[in-house]
Write a protein that holds these residues in place. Structure first.
Motif, PDB file in Angstrom:
ATOM      1  N   PRO A 132     -14.624 -45.780  17.611  1.00  0.00           N
ATOM      2  CA  PRO A 132     -15.885 -46.492  17.904  1.00  0.00           C
ATOM      3  C   PRO A 132     -16.994 -46.132  16.925  1.00  0.00           C
ATOM      4  CG  PRO A 132     -15.256 -45.032  19.719  1.00  0.00           C
ATOM      5  CD  PRO A 132     -14.141 -45.008  18.744  1.00  0.00           C
ATOM      6  N   PHE A 133     -16.972 -44.905  16.456  1.00  0.00           N
ATOM      7  CA  PHE A 133     -17.997 -44.477  15.491  1.00  0.00           C
ATOM      8  C   PHE A 133     -17.869 -45.286  14.196  1.00  0.00           C
ATOM      9  CE2 PHE A 133     -19.502 -40.972  12.484  1.00  0.00           C
ATOM     10  CZ  PHE A 133     -20.836 -41.225  12.720  1.00  0.00           C
TER      11      PHE A 133
ATOM     12  N   MET B 179     -16.424 -48.157  13.888  1.00  0.00           N
ATOM     13  CA  MET B 179     -16.786 -49.550  14.198  1.00  0.00           C
ATOM     14  C   MET B 179     -18.295 -49.719  14.216  1.00  0.00           C
ATOM     15  SD  MET B 179     -14.073 -50.677  17.133  1.00  0.00           S
ATOM     16  CE  MET B 179     -14.627 -52.365  17.330  1.00  0.00           C
ATOM     17  N   ALA B 180     -18.974 -48.732  14.790  1.00  0.00           N
ATOM     18  CA  ALA B 180     -20.436 -48.803  14.847  1.00  0.00           C
ATOM     19  C   ALA B 180     -21.013 -48.789  13.434  1.00  0.00           C
ATOM     20  CB  ALA B 180     -20.988 -47.645  15.665  1.00  0.00           C
ATOM     21  N   ILE B 181     -20.453 -47.927  12.552  1.00  0.00           N
ATOM     22  CA  ILE B 181     -20.981 -47.859  11.180  1.00  0.00           C
ATOM     23  C   ILE B 181     -20.774 -49.196  10.465  1.00  0.00           C
ATOM     24  CG2 ILE B 181     -20.828 -46.693   8.945  1.00  0.00           C
ATOM     25  CD1 ILE B 181     -19.808 -44.235  10.346  1.00  0.00           C
TER      26      ILE B 181
ATOM     27  N   SER C 178     -20.638 -52.061  11.652  1.00  0.00           N
ATOM     28  CA  SER C 178     -21.487 -53.142  12.162  1.00  0.00           C
ATOM     29  C   SER C 178     -22.957 -52.964  11.788  1.00  0.00           C
ATOM     30  CB  SER C 178     -21.351 -53.211  13.675  1.00  0.00           C
ATOM     31  OG  SER C 178     -21.974 -52.080  14.241  1.00  0.00           O
ATOM     32  N   LEU C 179     -23.288 -51.826  11.211  1.00  0.00           N
ATOM     33  CA  LEU C 179     -24.694 -51.604  10.831  1.00  0.00           C
ATOM     34  C   LEU C 179     -25.003 -52.324   9.512  1.00  0.00           C
ATOM     35  CD1 LEU C 179     -25.048 -47.821  11.690  1.00  0.00           C
ATOM     36  CD2 LEU C 179     -26.137 -49.736  12.871  1.00  0.00           C
TER      37      LEU C 179
ATOM     38  N   TRP D 211     -27.370 -49.300   4.969  1.00  0.00           N
ATOM     39  CA  TRP D 211     -27.348 -48.019   5.670  1.00  0.00           C
ATOM     40  C   TRP D 211     -26.000 -47.326   5.550  1.00  0.00           C
ATOM     41  CZ3 TRP D 211     -29.881 -48.478  11.181  1.00  0.00           C
ATOM     42  CH2 TRP D 211     -31.200 -48.929  11.041  1.00  0.00           C
TER      43      TRP D 211
ATOM     44  N   ILE E 180     -24.977 -43.229   5.877  1.00  0.00           N
ATOM     45  CA  ILE E 180     -24.377 -42.638   7.067  1.00  0.00           C
ATOM     46  C   ILE E 180     -23.036 -41.994   6.735  1.00  0.00           C
ATOM     47  CG2 ILE E 180     -23.414 -43.165   9.340  1.00  0.00           C
ATOM     48  CD1 ILE E 180     -25.656 -45.296   9.518  1.00  0.00           C
TER      49      ILE E 180
ATOM     50  N   PHE F 102     -22.172 -40.780   3.912  1.00  0.00           N
ATOM     51  CA  PHE F 102     -22.452 -39.551   3.182  1.00  0.00           C
ATOM     52  C   PHE F 102     -22.807 -38.424   4.160  1.00  0.00           C
ATOM     53  CE2 PHE F 102     -25.542 -36.826   0.877  1.00  0.00           C
ATOM     54  CZ  PHE F 102     -24.626 -36.248   0.022  1.00  0.00           C
ATOM     55  N   LEU F 103     -23.616 -38.745   5.168  1.00  0.00           N
ATOM     56  CA  LEU F 103     -23.988 -37.727   6.156  1.00  0.00           C
ATOM     57  C   LEU F 103     -22.770 -37.238   6.941  1.00  0.00           C
ATOM     58  CD1 LEU F 103     -27.358 -39.123   7.533  1.00  0.00           C
ATOM     59  CD2 LEU F 103     -26.994 -37.076   6.148  1.00  0.00           C
ATOM     60  N   VAL F 104     -21.782 -38.127   7.125  1.00  0.00           N
ATOM     61  CA  VAL F 104     -20.572 -37.718   7.839  1.00  0.00           C
ATOM     62  C   VAL F 104     -19.721 -36.794   6.973  1.00  0.00           C
ATOM     63  CG1 VAL F 104     -18.424 -38.554   8.877  1.00  0.00           C
ATOM     64  CG2 VAL F 104     -20.538 -39.817   9.227  1.00  0.00           C
TER      65      VAL F 104
ATOM     66  N   LEU G 194     -20.738 -35.015   4.278  1.00  0.00           N
ATOM     67  CA  LEU G 194     -21.462 -33.850   3.751  1.00  0.00           C
ATOM     68  C   LEU G 194     -20.970 -32.518   4.339  1.00  0.00           C
ATOM     69  CD1 LEU G 194     -23.662 -33.017   1.804  1.00  0.00           C
ATOM     70  CD2 LEU G 194     -25.356 -33.446   3.574  1.00  0.00           C
ATOM     71  N   PRO G 195     -20.835 -32.396   5.659  1.00  0.00           N
ATOM     72  CA  PRO G 195     -20.397 -31.103   6.204  1.00  0.00           C
ATOM     73  C   PRO G 195     -19.016 -30.691   5.717  1.00  0.00           C
ATOM     74  CG  PRO G 195     -21.232 -32.497   7.951  1.00  0.00           C
ATOM     75  CD  PRO G 195     -21.121 -33.355   6.736  1.00  0.00           C
TER      76      PRO G 195
ATOM     77  N   MET H 135     -20.333 -54.397  20.997  1.00  0.00           N
ATOM     78  CA  MET H 135     -21.369 -53.397  21.311  1.00  0.00           C
ATOM     79  C   MET H 135     -22.759 -53.957  21.005  1.00  0.00           C
ATOM     80  SD  MET H 135     -20.090 -49.635  20.171  1.00  0.00           S
ATOM     81  CE  MET H 135     -19.185 -50.016  18.676  1.00  0.00           C
TER      82      MET H 135
ATOM     83  N   ARG I 277     -25.051 -49.296  19.320  1.00  0.00           N
ATOM     84  CA  ARG I 277     -24.404 -48.882  18.070  1.00  0.00           C
ATOM     85  C   ARG I 277     -25.238 -47.849  17.333  1.00  0.00           C
ATOM     86  NH1 ARG I 277     -24.110 -54.628  15.852  1.00  0.00           N
ATOM     87  NH2 ARG I 277     -22.851 -55.567  17.485  1.00  0.00           N
TER      88      ARG I 277
ATOM     89  N   PHE J 213     -25.314 -44.607  19.331  1.00  0.00           N
ATOM     90  CA  PHE J 213     -24.048 -43.872  19.262  1.00  0.00           C
ATOM     91  C   PHE J 213     -23.901 -43.188  17.904  1.00  0.00           C
ATOM     92  CE2 PHE J 213     -19.333 -43.939  18.639  1.00  0.00           C
ATOM     93  CZ  PHE J 213     -19.042 -43.009  19.622  1.00  0.00           C
ATOM     94  N   THR J 214     -24.188 -43.942  16.819  1.00  0.00           N
ATOM     95  CA  THR J 214     -24.121 -43.363  15.476  1.00  0.00           C
ATOM     96  C   THR J 214     -25.049 -42.165  15.370  1.00  0.00           C
ATOM     97  OG1 THR J 214     -23.789 -45.608  14.674  1.00  0.00           O
ATOM     98  CG2 THR J 214     -24.243 -43.953  13.025  1.00  0.00           C
TER      99      THR J 214
ATOM    100  N   LEU K  73     -23.985 -38.169  14.697  1.00  0.00           N
ATOM    101  CA  LEU K  73     -24.563 -37.444  13.562  1.00  0.00           C
ATOM    102  C   LEU K  73     -25.327 -36.215  14.060  1.00  0.00           C
ATOM    103  CD1 LEU K  73     -25.825 -40.245  11.150  1.00  0.00           C
ATOM    104  CD2 LEU K  73     -23.893 -38.704  10.859  1.00  0.00           C
TER     105      LEU K  73
ATOM    106  N   ILE L 152     -22.943 -33.557  14.886  1.00  0.00           N
ATOM    107  CA  ILE L 152     -22.350 -32.968  13.684  1.00  0.00           C
ATOM    108  C   ILE L 152     -23.287 -31.907  13.099  1.00  0.00           C
ATOM    109  CG2 ILE L 152     -21.740 -33.454  11.270  1.00  0.00           C
ATOM    110  CD1 ILE L 152     -20.520 -36.071  12.172  1.00  0.00           C
ATOM    111  N   TYR L 153     -24.584 -32.174  13.176  1.00  0.00           N
ATOM    112  CA  TYR L 153     -25.508 -31.268  12.492  1.00  0.00           C
ATOM    113  C   TYR L 153     -26.102 -30.178  13.379  1.00  0.00           C
ATOM    114  CZ  TYR L 153     -25.027 -33.787   8.212  1.00  0.00           C
ATOM    115  OH  TYR L 153     -24.495 -34.308   7.066  1.00  0.00           O
TER     116      TYR L 153
ATOM    117  N   ILE M 222     -25.065 -26.487  12.700  1.00  0.00           N
ATOM    118  CA  ILE M 222     -25.619 -26.016  11.435  1.00  0.00           C
ATOM    119  C   ILE M 222     -27.082 -25.614  11.635  1.00  0.00           C
ATOM    120  CG2 ILE M 222     -26.215 -26.737   9.084  1.00  0.00           C
ATOM    121  CD1 ILE M 222     -23.763 -28.530   9.113  1.00  0.00           C
TER     122      ILE M 222
ATOM    123  N   LEU N 103     -24.685 -27.594   0.392  1.00  0.00           N
ATOM    124  CA  LEU N 103     -25.389 -28.849   0.650  1.00  0.00           C
ATOM    125  C   LEU N 103     -26.119 -29.319  -0.602  1.00  0.00           C
ATOM    126  CD1 LEU N 103     -26.878 -28.342   4.234  1.00  0.00           C
ATOM    127  CD2 LEU N 103     -24.895 -29.657   3.557  1.00  0.00           C
TER     128      LEU N 103
ATOM    129  N   VAL O 112     -23.633 -30.499  -3.363  1.00  0.00           N
ATOM    130  CA  VAL O 112     -22.963 -31.768  -3.067  1.00  0.00           C
ATOM    131  C   VAL O 112     -23.938 -32.937  -3.191  1.00  0.00           C
ATOM    132  CG1 VAL O 112     -21.784 -33.098  -1.300  1.00  0.00           C
ATOM    133  CG2 VAL O 112     -21.222 -30.715  -1.629  1.00  0.00           C
TER     134      VAL O 112
END
Lengths: 290, 255
Positions: free
Chosen positions: A86-87, A89-91, A93-94, A98, A102, A104-106, A108-109, B1, B6, B9-10, B14, B17-18, B21, B241, B244
């Motif tokens: 779902p994540f 799918m959500a990305i 659909s954005l 963006w 997003i 990249f943020l996923v 990055l870690p 959705m 959406r 949820f995104t 995120l 995830i952070y 940290i 960080l 990268v």
């Protein structure tokens, strides 16, 4: 530096070929060989060649460890899939601009130290951690729940560290999906759920398999996650391999477990190529793009 | 959705995830030793790290290994990417499948296979074995980064240079390398962070006399609470960080 055509070509091809042969191909063959050798206290391993190590993995004690490890890794994989799908799918659909940010943020870690991030989870799950303190603060529980040093903690840790590996292949599979197929199915009267099951899922199956492969296999090896979050009882295959190599010094036995991992990798790759072939045959409108 | 769902949820994923940290970074400045409650802002754990000779040695060792490994991996990887992109040769399929396999191999399998090969070849465990191990897992990342950059090139330019009499090596130095430089630099940075952060391969191929930071951290966090670890961890996180983000910015330029 001046090279002739032949010399430059020679070095460009040669260096990497020699390196990978010496440190990837050859070592993997040695692992397979070692798994068939016999443990030797003096020389680490020695002849004769036999399959004892594999027979011993069938021992009830190790079968149990193998099963526990596989189960935790599988549950982590399923959790990653249930969150990642779902994540992704959500990305998708954005708005288009963006999406790279997003993603990249996923990712990055992934490039940061996963040991350190695993250690950070201890702060959150511990008896004095954020979750327990908040729940006590809200009056929902009177004394801390045991979250750390449980199977749950290991699964959560694996899922947390490996989620990017699930999201990326799913995202690229979903992004390729032709929306016209959905419109066509809708016009023919298919509901959203049926469109999801009959179009989205089958056509993203290579992404699903790739994501599962990239979560499951590392998940079996990440010994520090089970060490830091699972305590001494909840072992992953990586812990068993590590003990056999660095403490018990039974290399053939440790190698046998690794060969099991390699076989699993091979099986999942085969599955992946099958799924890709299926999609390129059945992919409908944009099948040729795959 | 629904759109709002959406985005929510995104955002939530995120955030999750952070959050660990963030907690770690905040705690590295927390004066209270056990990190249970906020005891005021402090640099004390950073100072403790700075004054701990064992940890500083390990940090320097880590830096050395990462710089050497990233550099060698970048040289070999860049040449390999050029070869895969530009030449037809016997064993090309084998070379690219070895790259593919080494990317997919679970780290633990790579770790023990390297340990076995070092024993077989009689390579002493320590600096050299660490560097070889790190080069091996960095190499495919460099190859893929540079190769995908080269794929975007106009090959006619290279043919034109050759027709005008440029040698293969001057084509490399004067055309390919300058054009691929962002990807080469980004490959180096990614290799450096991968190497600096590695635990699994290092745990197997390091020798008793050569300590590196991630393994030191590993043994410290297994024993119990030591707040310097939060400081070290924060430094490691921030270094990765920053590097990268730089490497990605390099790749984005002139796209």
């Amino acid at each position: 530096m001046k090279f002739s055509i032949g010399q430059f070509r020679f070095w460009a091809i040669g260096l990497a070929s020699v390196w990978l042969t010496l440190f990837v191909l050859f070592p993997n063959l040695l692992v397979i060989l070692t798994s068939f050798l016999t443990r030797d206290p003096q020389a680490t391993v020695s002849l004769p060649i036999n399959a004892d190590s594999y027979v011993r993995t069938l021992d009830l004690l190790y079968l149990r460890v193998l099963w526990d490890s596989l189960r935790m890794s599988l549950l982590a994989m399923i959790a990653c899939l249930l969150i990642g799908y779902p994540f992704a799918m959500a990305i998708v659909s954005l708005p288009k601009r963006w999406q790279p940010v997003i993603l990249f943020l996923v990712i990055l870690p992934f490039w940061t130290n996963s040991l350190v991030r695993t250690y950070a989870i201890q702060f959150i799950l511990g008896n004095q951690g954020i979750i327990n303190k908040s729940l006590i603060g809200l009056g929902l529980i009177d004394k801390p729940m045991q979250l750390l040093y449980t199977q749950f903690a290991v699964i959560l840790g694996l899922c947390y560290i490996l989620l990017p590996f699930m999201v990326l292949p799913l995202y690229s599979a979903l992004e390729k999906l032709d929306v016209r197929l959905h419109h066509a199915a809708k016009d023919l009267g298919a509901g959203p759920l049926s469109r999801f099951w009959h179009i989205t899922v089958p056509l993203t199956s290579p992404g699903i398999v790739a994501g599962c492969l990239m979560v499951l296999l590392p998940a079996m090896g990440m010994f520090y996650i089970s060490d830091l979050l699972g305590g001494a009882k909840n072992l992953l295959l990586g812990n068993v391999i590590k003990t056999q190599f660095l403490h018990t010094r039974d290399w053939p036995f440790g190698s046998a477990f690794s060969v099991i991992l390699i076989v699993l990798l091979g099986f999942m790759l085969w599955l992946y190529f099958r799924a890709s072939r299926f999609v390129s045959k059945q992919g409908g409108l944009n099948g040729s793009d795959f | 959705m629904a759109p709002i769902f959406r985005v929510g949820f995104t955002g939530l994923i995120l955030f999750l995830i952070y959050i660990p940290i963030l907690v770690l970074v905040v705690n590295s400045f927390n004066a209270s030793k056990y990190g249970i409650k906020w005891g005021g802002f402090t640099f004390k754990w950073y100072e403790k790290f700075w004054n701990n000779d064992g940890l500083m040695t390990a940090a320097l060792n880590s830096l050395t290994v990462s710089i050497v490994a990233a550099s060698v991996a970048t040289v070999i990887g860049t040449l390999a990417a050029v070869a895969l992109h530009r030449y037809q040769f016997k064993g090309k399929a084998l070379l690219s499948s070895m790259v593919f396999v080494s990317m997919l191999t679970p780290e633990i399998v790579m770790a023990i296979s390297l340990l076995i090969v070092f024993m077989a070849l009689g390579i002493k465990l320590g600096f050299i074995s660490l560097v070889i191990g790190h080069i091996t897992f960095c190499l495919p990342f460099v190859i893929v980064a540079v190769y995908s950059r080269l794929k975007g090139f106009d090959m006619k330019m290279l043919e034109a240079a050759r027709d005008l009499g440029a040698s293969e090596s001057s084509i490399f130095w004067k055309i390919i390398l300058p054009l691929a430089l962002p990807a080469v630099a980004s490959g180096w940075l990614l290799s450096f962070t991968l190497s600096l952060d590695d635990v699994i391969v290092s745990a197997f191929v390091t020798g008793p006399g050569y300590e590196i930071l991630p393994l030191k951290v590993y043994s410290m966090v297994r024993v119990g609470v030591s707040p310097e670890v939060n400081a070290i961890s924060t430094i490691l996180l921030v270094v990765s960080l920053v590097l990268v983000v730089i490497s990605q910015l390099l790749l984005r330029e002139d796209k």
